[in-house]
Design an enzyme around this catalytic site. Sequence first.
Site, short mmCIF file in Angstrom:
data_model
loop_
_atom_site.label_atom_id
_atom_site.label_comp_id
_atom_site.label_asym_id
_atom_site.label_seq_id
_atom_site.Cartn_x
_atom_site.Cartn_y
_atom_site.Cartn_z
N ALA A 78 14.19 23.54 -34.25
CA ALA A 78 15.45 22.49 -34.60
C ALA A 78 14.89 21.11 -35.18
O ALA A 78 15.28 21.56 -36.15
CB ALA A 78 16.41 21.55 -33.25
N ARG A 102 20.31 32.59 -42.83
CA ARG A 102 21.25 31.65 -41.81
C ARG A 102 22.56 30.89 -42.93
O ARG A 102 21.55 30.65 -44.15
CB ARG A 102 20.45 30.29 -40.58
CG ARG A 102 18.86 31.35 -40.40
CD ARG A 102 19.54 32.49 -38.47
NE ARG A 102 20.34 31.07 -37.68
CZ ARG A 102 20.02 30.97 -36.50
NH1 ARG A 102 18.39 30.38 -36.58
NH2 ARG A 102 21.09 29.37 -36.25
N GLU A 139 3.92 27.85 -39.90
CA GLU A 139 4.76 27.71 -39.15
C GLU A 139 5.90 29.34 -39.39
O GLU A 139 5.97 30.13 -40.09
CB GLU A 139 5.75 26.82 -40.03
CG GLU A 139 7.22 26.48 -39.29
CD GLU A 139 8.05 25.60 -40.73
OE1 GLU A 139 7.32 24.59 -40.24
OE2 GLU A 139 9.39 26.39 -40.59
N PRO A 177 12.09 22.65 -29.21
CA PRO A 177 13.36 22.86 -28.23
C PRO A 177 14.03 24.47 -28.09
O PRO A 177 14.36 24.84 -29.34
CB PRO A 177 13.45 21.89 -29.12
CG PRO A 177 13.31 21.32 -30.68
CD PRO A 177 11.48 22.26 -30.83
N ASN A 178 14.13 24.61 -27.09
CA ASN A 178 15.40 25.73 -26.89
C ASN A 178 14.23 27.43 -26.67
O ASN A 178 15.56 27.98 -25.95
CB ASN A 178 16.70 25.70 -27.59
CG ASN A 178 17.19 24.26 -27.35
OD1 ASN A 178 18.04 23.40 -26.27
ND2 ASN A 178 17.63 23.17 -28.30
N ARG A 198 19.55 33.17 -24.90
CA ARG A 198 19.73 32.34 -26.17
C ARG A 198 20.35 33.09 -27.41
O ARG A 198 19.57 33.66 -28.16
CB ARG A 198 19.41 31.33 -26.17
CG ARG A 198 19.35 29.97 -27.76
CD ARG A 198 18.40 29.36 -28.09
NE ARG A 198 18.31 28.60 -29.26
CZ ARG A 198 17.73 28.01 -30.47
NH1 ARG A 198 16.42 28.69 -29.73
NH2 ARG A 198 18.39 27.34 -31.56
N ASN A 213 6.24 26.97 -34.13
CA ASN A 213 7.61 27.66 -33.97
C ASN A 213 8.74 26.13 -33.73
O ASN A 213 8.88 25.95 -32.29
CB ASN A 213 7.88 28.73 -33.16
CG ASN A 213 9.70 28.78 -33.58
OD1 ASN A 213 10.27 28.04 -33.94
ND2 ASN A 213 10.19 29.53 -33.39
N TYR A 230 18.77 36.19 -32.05
CA TYR A 230 16.22 35.71 -31.21
C TYR A 230 16.50 36.52 -30.66
O TYR A 230 14.97 36.75 -30.64
CB TYR A 230 16.73 34.05 -30.99
CG TYR A 230 17.22 33.21 -31.32
CD1 TYR A 230 16.64 32.82 -32.81
CD2 TYR A 230 17.91 32.36 -31.21
CE1 TYR A 230 16.70 31.74 -33.64
CE2 TYR A 230 18.93 30.49 -32.16
CZ TYR A 230 18.16 30.86 -33.16
OH TYR A 230 18.58 29.95 -33.91
N HIS A 277 9.22 31.41 -37.78
CA HIS A 277 10.12 31.24 -37.50
C HIS A 277 11.36 33.45 -36.84
O HIS A 277 10.41 33.39 -37.73
CB HIS A 277 11.62 30.90 -37.89
CG HIS A 277 11.16 29.55 -38.17
ND1 HIS A 277 11.72 28.61 -37.98
CD2 HIS A 277 10.64 28.29 -39.68
CE1 HIS A 277 11.18 27.40 -37.69
NE2 HIS A 277 10.51 27.63 -39.20
C1 DQA Z 1 14.30 29.24 -35.66
C2 DQA Z 1 14.80 28.83 -36.04
C3 DQA Z 1 15.69 27.14 -36.06
O1 DQA Z 1 16.98 26.79 -37.38
C4 DQA Z 1 16.46 26.95 -35.09
O2 DQA Z 1 16.71 25.80 -34.78
C5 DQA Z 1 15.69 27.15 -33.59
C6 DQA Z 1 14.99 28.77 -34.35
C7 DQA Z 1 13.70 30.57 -34.85
O3 DQA Z 1 12.17 30.80 -34.91
O4 DQA Z 1 14.09 31.41 -36.06
O5 DQA Z 1 15.45 26.92 -32.92
O6 DQA Z 1 13.13 28.21 -35.44
#
Ligand code: DQA
Length: 143
Positions: free
Chosen positions: A74, A104, A95, A9-10, A17, A71, A22, A97
Amino acid sequence: MKLLILNGPNLNLLGEREPEIYGTDTLIDINYSLEDTYPEIEFTFLQSNSEGELINWIHQADSEQNGIIFNPAAYTHTSVALRDAISSVKIPCVEVHLSNLFKRTEPFRQISLTAGVCKGVVSGFGKFSYHLAVEYFLREVEE
Ligand code: DQA
């Protein structure tokens, strides 16, 4: 080698964003950079904001792909269902990120429900997190 690049998501909003966290690359930029760097790999690129859709795609990948680079965004921090989906399939999942979760400030970001059933985690290298995950598949996974 067939790899599914799966984004949660997102991540469709990358580029606009929170660029300070990011980066300014869009998801399409990241996907093109993978295609450019690894022409020998057959990539499938999927992104969804919906947990159920991501689960269905993980199930489907088991019979179609050699591995998944995921990825979960959230959902990393919340989804038992995605964890169970990853552990239900035979192909390996790495996985990734963009940000370094351990840098963070929100404590919940340092908890991943999905990492424990993945082969490994790459976190903090921006778009190169995806590239480093591809390097694992090239070196370690048979087609
Ligand atoms: C993320 C890190 C997550 O905590 C966050 O919710 C994201 C992006 C990253 O790629 O750094 O949406 O997965």
